[in-house]
Design a protein around this motif. Structure first.
Motif, PDB file in Angstrom:
ATOM      1  N   ILE A   1      11.750  -8.781   5.192  1.00  0.00           N
ATOM      2  CA  ILE A   1      10.476  -7.949   4.448  1.00  0.00           C
ATOM      3  C   ILE A   1      10.880  -6.993   3.639  1.00  0.00           C
ATOM      4  O   ILE A   1      10.507  -6.716   2.404  1.00  0.00           O
ATOM      5  CB  ILE A   1       9.710  -7.589   5.626  1.00  0.00           C
ATOM      6  CG1 ILE A   1       9.049  -8.772   6.271  1.00  0.00           C
ATOM      7  CG2 ILE A   1       8.611  -6.806   4.955  1.00  0.00           C
ATOM      8  CD1 ILE A   1       8.220  -8.522   7.399  1.00  0.00           C
ATOM      9  N   GLN A   2      12.078  -6.027   4.206  1.00  0.00           N
ATOM     10  CA  GLN A   2      12.405  -4.830   3.084  1.00  0.00           C
ATOM     11  C   GLN A   2      13.051  -5.242   2.075  1.00  0.00           C
ATOM     12  O   GLN A   2      12.624  -4.618   1.021  1.00  0.00           O
ATOM     13  CB  GLN A   2      13.336  -4.056   4.238  1.00  0.00           C
ATOM     14  CG  GLN A   2      14.033  -3.018   3.480  1.00  0.00           C
ATOM     15  CD  GLN A   2      15.107  -2.099   4.457  1.00  0.00           C
ATOM     16  OE1 GLN A   2      15.175  -2.306   5.648  1.00  0.00           O
ATOM     17  NE2 GLN A   2      15.864  -1.468   3.469  1.00  0.00           N
TER      18      GLN A   2
ATOM     19  N   GLN B   1      10.337  -6.620  -0.659  1.00  0.00           N
ATOM     20  CA  GLN B   1       9.576  -5.460  -1.118  1.00  0.00           C
ATOM     21  C   GLN B   1      10.626  -4.553  -2.102  1.00  0.00           C
ATOM     22  O   GLN B   1       9.972  -4.215  -3.192  1.00  0.00           O
ATOM     23  CB  GLN B   1       9.141  -4.626  -0.120  1.00  0.00           C
ATOM     24  CG  GLN B   1       8.127  -5.249   0.749  1.00  0.00           C
ATOM     25  CD  GLN B   1       7.480  -4.259   2.019  1.00  0.00           C
ATOM     26  OE1 GLN B   1       7.813  -3.191   2.058  1.00  0.00           O
ATOM     27  NE2 GLN B   1       6.444  -5.046   2.768  1.00  0.00           N
TER      28      GLN B   1
ATOM     29  N   TYR C   1       4.683  -7.432  11.715  1.00  0.00           N
ATOM     30  CA  TYR C   1       4.698  -7.326  10.350  1.00  0.00           C
ATOM     31  C   TYR C   1       3.710  -7.812   9.689  1.00  0.00           C
ATOM     32  O   TYR C   1       3.600  -8.355   8.298  1.00  0.00           O
ATOM     33  CB  TYR C   1       5.908  -8.091   9.863  1.00  0.00           C
ATOM     34  CG  TYR C   1       7.341  -7.432  10.398  1.00  0.00           C
ATOM     35  CD1 TYR C   1       7.554  -6.043   9.909  1.00  0.00           C
ATOM     36  CD2 TYR C   1       8.149  -7.872  11.156  1.00  0.00           C
ATOM     37  CE1 TYR C   1       8.671  -5.275  10.523  1.00  0.00           C
ATOM     38  CE2 TYR C   1       9.335  -7.488  11.763  1.00  0.00           C
ATOM     39  CZ  TYR C   1       9.483  -5.999  11.499  1.00  0.00           C
ATOM     40  OH  TYR C   1      10.833  -5.495  11.790  1.00  0.00           O
TER      41      TYR C   1
ATOM     42  N   GLN D   1       2.253  -7.597   5.575  1.00  0.00           N
ATOM     43  CA  GLN D   1       2.920  -7.192   4.855  1.00  0.00           C
ATOM     44  C   GLN D   1       3.781  -8.017   3.949  1.00  0.00           C
ATOM     45  O   GLN D   1       3.831  -9.172   4.216  1.00  0.00           O
ATOM     46  CB  GLN D   1       4.264  -6.572   5.811  1.00  0.00           C
ATOM     47  CG  GLN D   1       3.843  -5.557   6.598  1.00  0.00           C
ATOM     48  CD  GLN D   1       4.670  -4.482   7.068  1.00  0.00           C
ATOM     49  OE1 GLN D   1       5.782  -4.297   6.610  1.00  0.00           O
ATOM     50  NE2 GLN D   1       4.565  -3.799   8.131  1.00  0.00           N
ATOM     51  N   THR D   2       3.836  -7.653   2.632  1.00  0.00           N
ATOM     52  CA  THR D   2       4.349  -8.302   1.608  1.00  0.00           C
ATOM     53  C   THR D   2       5.845  -8.811   1.942  1.00  0.00           C
ATOM     54  O   THR D   2       6.656  -7.941   2.306  1.00  0.00           O
ATOM     55  CB  THR D   2       4.356  -7.385   0.259  1.00  0.00           C
ATOM     56  OG1 THR D   2       3.281  -7.051  -0.071  1.00  0.00           O
ATOM     57  CG2 THR D   2       5.156  -8.263  -0.935  1.00  0.00           C
TER      58      THR D   2
ATOM     59  N   SER E   1       1.436 -14.056   8.578  1.00  0.00           N
ATOM     60  CA  SER E   1       0.470 -13.117   9.202  1.00  0.00           C
ATOM     61  C   SER E   1      -0.114 -13.740  10.567  1.00  0.00           C
ATOM     62  O   SER E   1      -0.167 -14.813  10.832  1.00  0.00           O
ATOM     63  CB  SER E   1      -0.705 -12.832   8.213  1.00  0.00           C
ATOM     64  OG  SER E   1      -1.626 -13.956   7.900  1.00  0.00           O
TER      65      SER E   1
ATOM     66  N   ASP F   1       0.547  -2.586  15.831  1.00  0.00           N
ATOM     67  CA  ASP F   1       1.878  -2.693  16.011  1.00  0.00           C
ATOM     68  C   ASP F   1       2.332  -2.337  17.433  1.00  0.00           C
ATOM     69  O   ASP F   1       2.067  -1.427  18.145  1.00  0.00           O
ATOM     70  CB  ASP F   1       2.471  -1.425  15.179  1.00  0.00           C
ATOM     71  CG  ASP F   1       4.034  -1.292  15.413  1.00  0.00           C
ATOM     72  OD1 ASP F   1       4.700  -2.233  15.968  1.00  0.00           O
ATOM     73  OD2 ASP F   1       4.536  -0.031  15.006  1.00  0.00           O
TER      74      ASP F   1
ATOM     75  N   SER G   1       0.157  -2.540  10.670  1.00  0.00           N
ATOM     76  CA  SER G   1       1.233  -3.020  11.352  1.00  0.00           C
ATOM     77  C   SER G   1       2.333  -2.066  11.287  1.00  0.00           C
ATOM     78  O   SER G   1       2.202  -0.878  11.018  1.00  0.00           O
ATOM     79  CB  SER G   1       1.613  -4.575  11.120  1.00  0.00           C
ATOM     80  OG  SER G   1       1.819  -4.359   9.460  1.00  0.00           O
TER      81      SER G   1
ATOM     82  N   LEU H   1       3.590  -0.015   8.156  1.00  0.00           N
ATOM     83  CA  LEU H   1       2.836  -0.460   6.961  1.00  0.00           C
ATOM     84  C   LEU H   1       2.652   0.600   6.006  1.00  0.00           C
ATOM     85  O   LEU H   1       2.545   0.613   4.850  1.00  0.00           O
ATOM     86  CB  LEU H   1       1.534  -1.245   7.440  1.00  0.00           C
ATOM     87  CG  LEU H   1       0.817  -1.638   6.158  1.00  0.00           C
ATOM     88  CD1 LEU H   1       1.375  -3.008   5.757  1.00  0.00           C
ATOM     89  CD2 LEU H   1      -0.567  -2.527   6.891  1.00  0.00           C
TER      90      LEU H   1
ATOM     91  N   ALA I   1       4.825   0.988   2.965  1.00  0.00           N
ATOM     92  CA  ALA I   1       5.153  -0.027   2.058  1.00  0.00           C
ATOM     93  C   ALA I   1       4.417   0.352   0.754  1.00  0.00           C
ATOM     94  O   ALA I   1       3.531   1.117   0.739  1.00  0.00           O
ATOM     95  CB  ALA I   1       4.544  -1.138   2.459  1.00  0.00           C
TER      96      ALA I   1
ATOM     97  N   ASP J   1      -4.823  -3.526   0.114  1.00  0.00           N
ATOM     98  CA  ASP J   1      -4.639  -2.685   1.346  1.00  0.00           C
ATOM     99  C   ASP J   1      -6.209  -2.473   1.727  1.00  0.00           C
ATOM    100  O   ASP J   1      -7.188  -2.402   0.882  1.00  0.00           O
ATOM    101  CB  ASP J   1      -4.077  -1.260   0.882  1.00  0.00           C
ATOM    102  CG  ASP J   1      -2.717  -1.489   0.261  1.00  0.00           C
ATOM    103  OD1 ASP J   1      -2.137  -2.525   1.092  1.00  0.00           O
ATOM    104  OD2 ASP J   1      -1.785  -0.504  -0.042  1.00  0.00           O
TER     105      ASP J   1
END
Length: 512
Positions: free
Chosen positions: A34-35, A38, A296, A299-300, A305, A445, A469, A472, A475, A481
């Motif tokens: 995810i990191q 993004q 997560y 999250q992009t 999800s 979370d 989460s 978030l 991000a 959002d």
């Protein structure tokens, strides 16, 4: 000592494709994926010449043992710097601390705290954690080296880096240094303010588990509760479907070799599931997969999800057959391994132990050996599922986690329990005495139960964002959002405004 490479984007696009799929490893790989997603997506938006300043990569020479002045050994610690919004030498410095993984240029270019920098003309610096990413000492990751890996050593690095970077960038003595961090790095941000208040003016700690705990059974309790949250697409039926899916997996494990072979194919396992320890690894990895959808959520770059997972488990309709949840879990596994770029999942305990014993650093990996060492010597954080409120397989997981510390590092269960107690004694757990720290958490979370979610005093702030989460708030902003997340970010902005106004007033008074 500073190095400015001409090419850096390639580092952003590295995605780990290890075969290891132990429960904790799978969660960490989801986080890294995810990191990286993004970072690459957001940085790619502004790479045409002249549109955005390329972040500077540099290296600091740090003492390997900062607590022993006679030890002259050192290592190179990587940092990133974004000075495109820095308007003057006396502007604030936002120091983004790295955690248990590689830290890339996106840490200073997009998302939080970079998004906050323009309002105050701040210099943004990202500091990679010792022993992770490219900041690994030359002799590698053997036990003789790993004794210099701890949160206390990392905080000493923050101090020496803060002093060296102030000289390197000619930062004014009156500038306010504010630490930012998420997850373990969020704890470091809070602890930096706690232990070094004369150097760190304030901290924003996102999803920071400041309470060390050996048996983290509450993790799956929050997962269970979040699966029932209508606001994020969950329901009581979804939670029950998750339980049914795991019950069916266990039934098939007990049904004989032929059924086990079919199960292996369904769950895209790399090897056999004949050993009890490998079956336990598989069940733990499946729990991590479901837990990751919660941790997560929204999250992009996240493969699943909560809404998507529940849709799979329930089969898209109300008249579900007994096998529908199992088929949904099987499909969820396929979605995740495809997103991670893996062909299959290894559930081999022996392979996990073998990989964790490797002492050569993995440049594109997430530091599994290093983080296991920190959990064994400082934090615990072992996710279990033994209580009646856990929707997954009821397995005695804690002994298995503790045995891993013994197998890889030779550390006893009693020493791990003692280390967890010492960590809480040293930092104060959830009652740490730091001022000017803002704790930010999301209420779905699982890690928020180990953080600070209630205001402890006028200068000890806490923000709990509904439906948010893990990390978030850090991000990059998106049109989708939620209003509560937007309000949460606004509250962070207002808290920084209050702190920086306080700093300016203090400087004016001091100059009179």
């Amino acid at each position: 000592m500073a190095i400015w490479p001409a090419q850096w984007l390639g580092l952003v696009l590295l995605v780990s494709v290890w075969g290891s799929s132990a429960p904790a490893s799978l969660l960490r790989r989801l986080g890294e994926h995810i990191q990286r997603f993004q970072e690459s997506s957001s940085l790619g938006l502004g790479l045409s010449p002249g549109t955005v300043a390329i972040p500077k990569q540099g290296w600091l020479e740090q003492p390997l043992d900062p607590f022993n002045a006679s030890d002259r050994r050192s290592f190179l610690q990587r940092y990133w710097a974004n000075d495109q919004h820095w308007t003057s030498q006396d502007g604030p410095v936002f120091l983004h601390l790295g955690g248990e993984g590689s830290l890339g240029p996106g840490s200073v270019m997009r998302g939080h705290p970079a998004a906050l920098a323009p309002a105050w003309g701040a210099l943004v610096i990202g500091l990679e954690h010792r022993f992770y990413g490219l900041s690994v000492p030359a002799r590698g990751l053997d036990m003789a080296q790993l004794r210099f890996l701890s949160s206390r050593h990392a905080l000493a690095d923050v101090v020496s880096a803060r002093l060296a970077l102030a000289r390197l960038f000619n930062v004014s003595f009156s500038s306010s240094w504010i630490c930012f961090g998420g997850s373990y790095a969020g704890s470091l941000a809070a602890w930096a303010r706690l232990k070094y208040p004369h150097l760190i003016f304030a901290s924003v700690a996102s999803s920071a588990p400041v309470q060390a705990v050996l048996d983290f059974s509450e993790y799956n309790q929050v997962v269970s509760r979040s699966l029932m949250s209508v606001a994020i697409g969950g329901s009581a039926e979804c939670r029950e479907a998750a339980s049914a899916a795991f019950a069916e997996v266990e039934r098939r494990l007990r049904a004989g070799r032929a059924t086990q072979a079919a199960l292996r194919a369904d769950l895209v396992a790399c090897g056999s599931l004949n050993r009890a320890e490998d079956q336990a690894e598989m069940l733990g990895a499946l729990q991590a997969l479901v837990g990751g959808a919660v941790q997560y959520d929204g999250q992009t770059g996240a493969p699943l999800s909560v809404r998507q997972l529940c849709g799979l488990l329930l089969g898209g309709g109300s008249n579900c057959s007994r096998s529908t949840p199992y088929r949904g879990l099987r499909r969820a596994v396929q979605v995740v391994i495809h997103s991670l770029g893996q062909k299959c999942l290894s559930f081999s305990r022996a392979e996990t132990v073998s990989q964790l014993r490797v002492t050569e650093p993995q440049e594109s990996g997430v530091g599994d050996r290093q983080w296991l060492y920190q959990t064994c010597t400082e934090f615990g954080f072992y996710v279990t599922c033994e209580g009646p409120r856990c929707p997954f397989s009821q397995l005695p997981a804690l002994p298995s986690h503790l045995e891993l510390c013994e197998q890889v590092f030779g550390l006893s269960a009693s020493s791990i329990a003692q280390a967890v107690a010492q960590t809480n004694s040293y930092y104060g757990g959830q009652t740490l005495g730091a001022t000017q720290v803002l704790f930010v958490n999301g209420d779905i979370d699982p890690w928020h139960v180990l953080s600070v979610t209630q205001v402890l005093g006028p200068s000890k702030s806490a923000l709990l964002i509904p439906g948010a989460s893990h990390c978030l708030d850090m991000a990059p902003e998106r049109p989708a959002d939620s209003p509560s997340l937007r309000q949460g970010r606004q509250n962070i902005f207002q808290q920084l405004q209050t702190w920086l106004r306080l700093a300016k007033d203090s400087q004016v008074r001091g100059g009179i």
